[in-house]
Write a protein that holds these residues in place. Structure first.
Motif, PDB file in Angstrom:
ATOM      1  N   LYS A   1       0.822  -1.205   0.000  1.00 31.80           N
ATOM      2  CA  LYS A   1       0.000   0.000   0.000  1.00 31.80           C
ATOM      3  C   LYS A   1       0.860   1.262   0.000  1.00 31.80           C
ATOM      4  CE  LYS A   1      -3.319   2.502   2.879  1.00 31.80           C
ATOM      5  NZ  LYS A   1      -4.036   2.512   4.182  1.00 31.80           N
ATOM      6  N   ASN A   2       1.988   1.218   0.692  1.00 30.62           N
ATOM      7  CA  ASN A   2       2.841   2.399   0.824  1.00 30.62           C
ATOM      8  C   ASN A   2       3.534   2.792  -0.474  1.00 30.62           C
ATOM      9  OD1 ASN A   2       2.179   2.677   3.496  1.00 30.62           O
ATOM     10  ND2 ASN A   2       3.981   1.598   4.261  1.00 30.62           N
ATOM     11  N   LEU A   3       3.332   2.035  -1.536  1.00 37.12           N
ATOM     12  CA  LEU A   3       3.878   2.444  -2.831  1.00 37.12           C
ATOM     13  C   LEU A   3       3.405   3.850  -3.195  1.00 37.12           C
ATOM     14  CD1 LEU A   3       5.374   1.636  -5.519  1.00 37.12           C
ATOM     15  CD2 LEU A   3       3.145   0.936  -6.374  1.00 37.12           C
ATOM     16  N   LYS A   4       2.170   4.184  -2.800  1.00 38.22           N
ATOM     17  CA  LYS A   4       1.621   5.489  -3.160  1.00 38.22           C
ATOM     18  C   LYS A   4       2.377   6.642  -2.502  1.00 38.22           C
ATOM     19  CE  LYS A   4      -2.811   6.003  -3.544  1.00 38.22           C
ATOM     20  NZ  LYS A   4      -4.270   6.037  -3.244  1.00 38.22           N
ATOM     21  N   SER A   5       2.929   6.393  -1.299  1.00 41.07           N
ATOM     22  CA  SER A   5       3.646   7.467  -0.598  1.00 41.07           C
ATOM     23  C   SER A   5       5.157   7.276  -0.632  1.00 41.07           C
ATOM     24  CB  SER A   5       3.171   7.521   0.863  1.00 41.07           C
ATOM     25  OG  SER A   5       3.364   6.273   1.500  1.00 41.07           O
ATOM     26  N   HIS A   6       5.598   6.211  -1.279  1.00 42.69           N
ATOM     27  CA  HIS A   6       7.030   5.893  -1.310  1.00 42.69           C
ATOM     28  C   HIS A   6       7.830   7.026  -1.966  1.00 42.69           C
ATOM     29  CE1 HIS A   6      10.623   3.514  -2.725  1.00 42.69           C
ATOM     30  NE2 HIS A   6      10.510   3.095  -1.494  1.00 42.69           N
ATOM     31  N   ASP A   7       8.953   7.374  -1.362  1.00 44.03           N
ATOM     32  CA  ASP A   7       9.818   8.438  -1.878  1.00 44.03           C
ATOM     33  C   ASP A   7       9.016   9.726  -2.102  1.00 44.03           C
ATOM     34  OD1 ASP A   7      12.157   9.623  -2.738  1.00 44.03           O
ATOM     35  OD2 ASP A   7      11.966   8.909  -4.802  1.00 44.03           O
ATOM     36  N   LYS A   8       8.171  10.054  -1.107  1.00 47.83           N
ATOM     37  CA  LYS A   8       7.349  11.278  -1.137  1.00 47.83           C
ATOM     38  C   LYS A   8       6.424  11.328  -2.350  1.00 47.83           C
ATOM     39  CE  LYS A   8      10.848  13.933   1.386  1.00 47.83           C
ATOM     40  NZ  LYS A   8      11.735  15.128   1.389  1.00 47.83           N
ATOM     41  N   GLY A   9       5.983  10.159  -2.810  1.00 45.70           N
ATOM     42  CA  GLY A   9       5.045  10.091  -3.931  1.00 45.70           C
ATOM     43  C   GLY A   9       5.710  10.054  -5.291  1.00 45.70           C
ATOM     44  N   ASN A  10       7.036  10.236  -5.330  1.00 42.22           N
ATOM     45  CA  ASN A  10       7.740  10.280  -6.616  1.00 42.22           C
ATOM     46  C   ASN A  10       7.678   8.939  -7.341  1.00 42.22           C
ATOM     47  OD1 ASN A  10       9.544  11.593  -8.570  1.00 42.22           O
ATOM     48  ND2 ASN A  10      11.082  10.155  -7.819  1.00 42.22           N
ATOM     49  N   THR A  11       7.826   7.841  -6.583  1.00 40.63           N
ATOM     50  CA  THR A  11       7.807   6.510  -7.181  1.00 40.63           C
ATOM     51  C   THR A  11       6.480   6.256  -7.891  1.00 40.63           C
ATOM     52  OG1 THR A  11       9.309   5.641  -5.503  1.00 40.63           O
ATOM     53  CG2 THR A  11       7.964   4.039  -6.681  1.00 40.63           C
ATOM     54  N   PHE A  12       5.374   6.518  -7.185  1.00 48.39           N
ATOM     55  CA  PHE A  12       4.057   6.241  -7.763  1.00 48.39           C
ATOM     56  C   PHE A  12       3.771   7.162  -8.946  1.00 48.39           C
ATOM     57  CE2 PHE A  12      -0.681   6.223  -7.641  1.00 48.39           C
ATOM     58  CZ  PHE A  12      -0.851   4.868  -7.842  1.00 48.39           C
ATOM     59  N   ARG A  13       4.213   8.401  -8.859  1.00 46.36           N
ATOM     60  CA  ARG A  13       3.999   9.342  -9.971  1.00 46.36           C
ATOM     61  C   ARG A  13       4.661   8.830 -11.240  1.00 46.36           C
ATOM     62  NH1 ARG A  13       6.892  12.655 -12.696  1.00 46.36           N
ATOM     63  NH2 ARG A  13       8.737  12.466 -11.354  1.00 46.36           N
ATOM     64  N   ILE A  14       5.910   8.360 -11.119  1.00 46.84           N
ATOM     65  CA  ILE A  14       6.627   7.879 -12.292  1.00 46.84           C
ATOM     66  C   ILE A  14       5.979   6.612 -12.840  1.00 46.84           C
ATOM     67  CG2 ILE A  14       8.826   6.955 -13.122  1.00 46.84           C
ATOM     68  CD1 ILE A  14      10.239   8.846 -11.214  1.00 46.84           C
ATOM     69  N   ILE A  15       5.552   5.727 -11.950  1.00 47.54           N
ATOM     70  CA  ILE A  15       4.902   4.488 -12.401  1.00 47.54           C
ATOM     71  C   ILE A  15       3.647   4.802 -13.202  1.00 47.54           C
ATOM     72  CG2 ILE A  15       3.570   2.499 -11.564  1.00 47.54           C
ATOM     73  CD1 ILE A  15       5.675   2.178  -9.370  1.00 47.54           C
ATOM     74  N   MET A  16       2.799   5.652 -12.663  1.00 47.33           N
ATOM     75  CA  MET A  16       1.543   5.962 -13.359  1.00 47.33           C
ATOM     76  C   MET A  16       1.804   6.703 -14.665  1.00 47.33           C
ATOM     77  SD  MET A  16      -0.774   4.532 -11.583  1.00 47.33           S
ATOM     78  CE  MET A  16      -2.349   5.276 -12.012  1.00 47.33           C
ATOM     79  N   ALA A  17       2.777   7.619 -14.663  1.00 40.89           N
ATOM     80  CA  ALA A  17       3.112   8.340 -15.897  1.00 40.89           C
ATOM     81  C   ALA A  17       3.678   7.389 -16.943  1.00 40.89           C
ATOM     82  CB  ALA A  17       4.113   9.456 -15.588  1.00 40.89           C
ATOM     83  N   THR A  18       4.468   6.420 -16.501  1.00 40.29           N
ATOM     84  CA  THR A  18       5.054   5.445 -17.417  1.00 40.29           C
ATOM     85  C   THR A  18       3.979   4.598 -18.066  1.00 40.29           C
ATOM     86  OG1 THR A  18       7.131   5.342 -16.190  1.00 40.29           O
ATOM     87  CG2 THR A  18       6.586   3.437 -17.563  1.00 40.29           C
ATOM     88  N   LEU A  19       3.064   4.084 -17.268  1.00 35.68           N
ATOM     89  CA  LEU A  19       1.997   3.231 -17.801  1.00 35.68           C
ATOM     90  C   LEU A  19       1.120   4.000 -18.781  1.00 35.68           C
ATOM     91  CD1 LEU A  19       1.076   1.352 -14.490  1.00 35.68           C
ATOM     92  CD2 LEU A  19       2.495   0.530 -16.394  1.00 35.68           C
ATOM     93  N   ASP A  20       0.894   5.285 -18.485  1.00 32.66           N
ATOM     94  CA  ASP A  20       0.128   6.126 -19.416  1.00 32.66           C
ATOM     95  C   ASP A  20       0.903   6.318 -20.710  1.00 32.66           C
ATOM     96  OD1 ASP A  20      -2.132   8.158 -19.903  1.00 32.66           O
ATOM     97  OD2 ASP A  20      -0.318   9.371 -20.193  1.00 32.66           O
ATOM     98  N   GLU A  21       2.196   6.547 -20.601  1.00 32.53           N
ATOM     99  CA  GLU A  21       3.050   6.735 -21.777  1.00 32.53           C
ATOM    100  C   GLU A  21       3.078   5.488 -22.656  1.00 32.53           C
ATOM    101  OE1 GLU A  21       7.830   7.065 -22.685  1.00 32.53           O
ATOM    102  OE2 GLU A  21       7.066   7.789 -20.770  1.00 32.53           O
ATOM    103  N   LEU A  22       2.978   4.325 -22.044  1.00 40.02           N
ATOM    104  CA  LEU A  22       3.015   3.069 -22.797  1.00 40.02           C
ATOM    105  C   LEU A  22       1.688   2.741 -23.470  1.00 40.02           C
ATOM    106  CD1 LEU A  22       5.085   0.787 -20.373  1.00 40.02           C
ATOM    107  CD2 LEU A  22       5.879   2.136 -22.308  1.00 40.02           C
ATOM    108  N   GLY A  23       0.682   3.573 -23.245  1.00 36.58           N
ATOM    109  CA  GLY A  23      -0.596   3.385 -23.942  1.00 36.58           C
ATOM    110  C   GLY A  23      -1.603   2.557 -23.171  1.00 36.58           C
TER     111      GLY A  23
END
Length: 469
Positions: free
Chosen positions: A235-257
């Motif tokens: 669950k803490n993935l969302k707050s991991h590294d002050k939210g930076n980790t989750f932001r990059i993951i979601m942006a990456t998945l969006d970028e991949l279509g």
């Protein structure tokens, strides 16, 4: 040479070829079993059905070829019983999936149950690989087992460019409809991004995610373009590294279509957070990211529908426990004294640190989360054996009270608490030490929770398969 002599020679030659073929088949079977179990265990199992006095040394000699007698039918049957059988729906699979960072197969279980065929597994921990292979059918003709995923994605080789990496992934991983991955959580470093961009060496996720294991997942998604993925993490993935980790993951998945279900929902009611307590008596929250390829234009999906699949009545803790356990699972006087006084010290300071002592006869709620460190002291879930708390505070070393020291869960009970087997059953094979078993169950998922996710997702998988065909 007479016709009789010629026929006799041919029959002898055929018999020799058959014997060599039989010996090679026997050796391959024994090698598969030895990938999972140690030689001592294999020898003890064979002795149950054999006239031979099998030992660890004789198993070793046989596998090296210094023992050439054929295995008996009973011995072959016994060895075969130590390996998992094909799923009941084999070979009429509804879809194909791959299992990345597979652990001991907790996510695979649910997707196999709805008719999926696992065609590729990746798991780096050698002890988890043994448990996985002991329980999940891995036919070498239809399935590939890989350990370090970076050997497939080539992410650890700076000399390999993206095009070469994608070609290698295409060659190594079979086509599939669904990608499953319980990838580890790591911080993403943005250091060096400007330099990489200036050199033209990376763009988007190839830059931001590099050096993390999520990057390997992203590379596989890019190369294989599965219709659907299911990613799991704490669950803490969302707050991991002050939210930076989750932001990059979601942006990456969006970028991949890909469209991630419930992507815009945040807060305490986020359906992406699935708690195992709805299925078994353990509080265990995981974030589940379900993604769909946008170009397939599948109907909208939401994990908010999952509560409809919750069981009407949760199995109580008492039903998961054995009535008798070995003495080694009872805390030693020294360890129990340490945990007891450690908790008292922190309670006096107003802290919440301490053990989780539960009375299974009274407990109708949920226990704490089983962790990978459970093997150390079992402190998060201790089973009460009648310890008198009031007497303990007055006279901790009271002999009668000491006889009722609490105990750990056994690995078998952990298997049930995680949903790998039903109450009272012993169907899940545990071929590793207690220490490794505790680590494996503590790192896994609540099986029925992900079985429910799979069941909920099945209509979307079926639509995706129809579009592919």
């Amino acid at each position: 040479m007479s016709n009789f002599d010629r026929l006799t020679a041919e029959l002898a030659q055929q018999a020799q070829v058959h014997a060599q073929h039989k010996e090679e088949q026997d050796r391959q079977l024994l090698q598969r079993v030895l990938e999972i179990y140690d030689r001592k265990t294999v020898a003890a199992t064979l002795r149950k059905v054999s006239q031979r006095e099998w030992t660890r040394e004789s198993v070793n000699r046989w596998i090296k070829g210094s023992r050439c007698y054929p295995l008996t039918e009973a011995e072959v049957s016994m060895l075969g019983s130590m390996l998992p059988a094909p799923p009941v729906h084999h070979p009429d699979y509804a879809f194909r999936f791959i299992d990345l960072f597979a652990g001991i197969g907790g996510i695979r279980s649910g997707f196999e149950a709805i008719g999926g065929q696992c065609v590729f597994t990746s798991e780096w921990n050698k002890h988890s690989v043994r448990t996985y292979k002991a329980n999940w059918y891995c036919d070498e003709t239809q399935h590939r087992f890989n350990q370090d995923i970076r050997d497939v994605t080539l992410s650890g080789d700076p000399q390999v460019d993206d095009r070469e990496a994608y070609q290698h992934i295409q060659q190594q991983i079979p086509d599939h409809d669904v990608l499953l991955a319980g990838f580890p959580c790591q911080p993403f470093s943005l250091a060096g991004v400007s330099k990489k961009n200036a050199l033209g060496r990376a763009h988007g996720f190839e830059c931001e995610a590099q050096g993390t294991l999520f990057f390997d997942v992203a590379r596989i998604i890019t190369a294989k373009k599965p219709a659907i993925f299911v990613l799991e993490n704490v669950k803490n993935l969302k707050s991991h590294d002050k939210g930076n980790t989750f932001r990059i993951i979601m942006a990456t998945l969006d970028e991949l279509g890909y469209e991630v279900a419930d992507a815009d929902i945040v807060g305490p009611q986020d359906p992406k957070i699935v708690d195992g307590k709805h299925f078994l008596p353990q509080h265990r929250e995981r974030i589940v990211l379900v993604g769909f390829r946008r170009d397939l234009q599948l109907p909208a999906f939401s994990l908010s529908l999952l509560p409809a699949l919750y069981p009407r009545q949760r199995t109580p803790l008492n039903a998961l426990l054995d009535s008798q356990v070995e003495e080694k699972y009872i805390l030693t006087p020294t360890l129990w004294k340490y945990l007891y006084h450690y908790a008292k010290k922190h309670q006096a300071r107003g802290n919440g640190f301490g053990y989780g002592l539960v009375d299974p006869a009274l407990e109708n709620g949920v226990v704490r989360t089983l962790s990978a460190r459970y093997y150390k002291d079992g402190s998060e879930i201790l089973i009460d054996r009648g310890w008198n708390k009031a007497l303990g505070e007055q006279d901790f070393d009271n002999a009668d009270n000491q006889q009722r020291r609490p105990r750990r869960l056994t690995p078998r009970e952990c298997a049930r608490l995680m949903g790998f087997e039903q109450p009272g059953a012993q169907t899940f094979r545990i071929p590793v030490s207690d220490t490794q078993a505790y680590r494996q169950f503590g790192n896994s998922v609540v099986v029925p929770a992900f079985a429910a996710v799979a069941k909920l997702l099945l209509p979307w998988i079926e639509q995706a398969v129809r579009k592919r065909r």
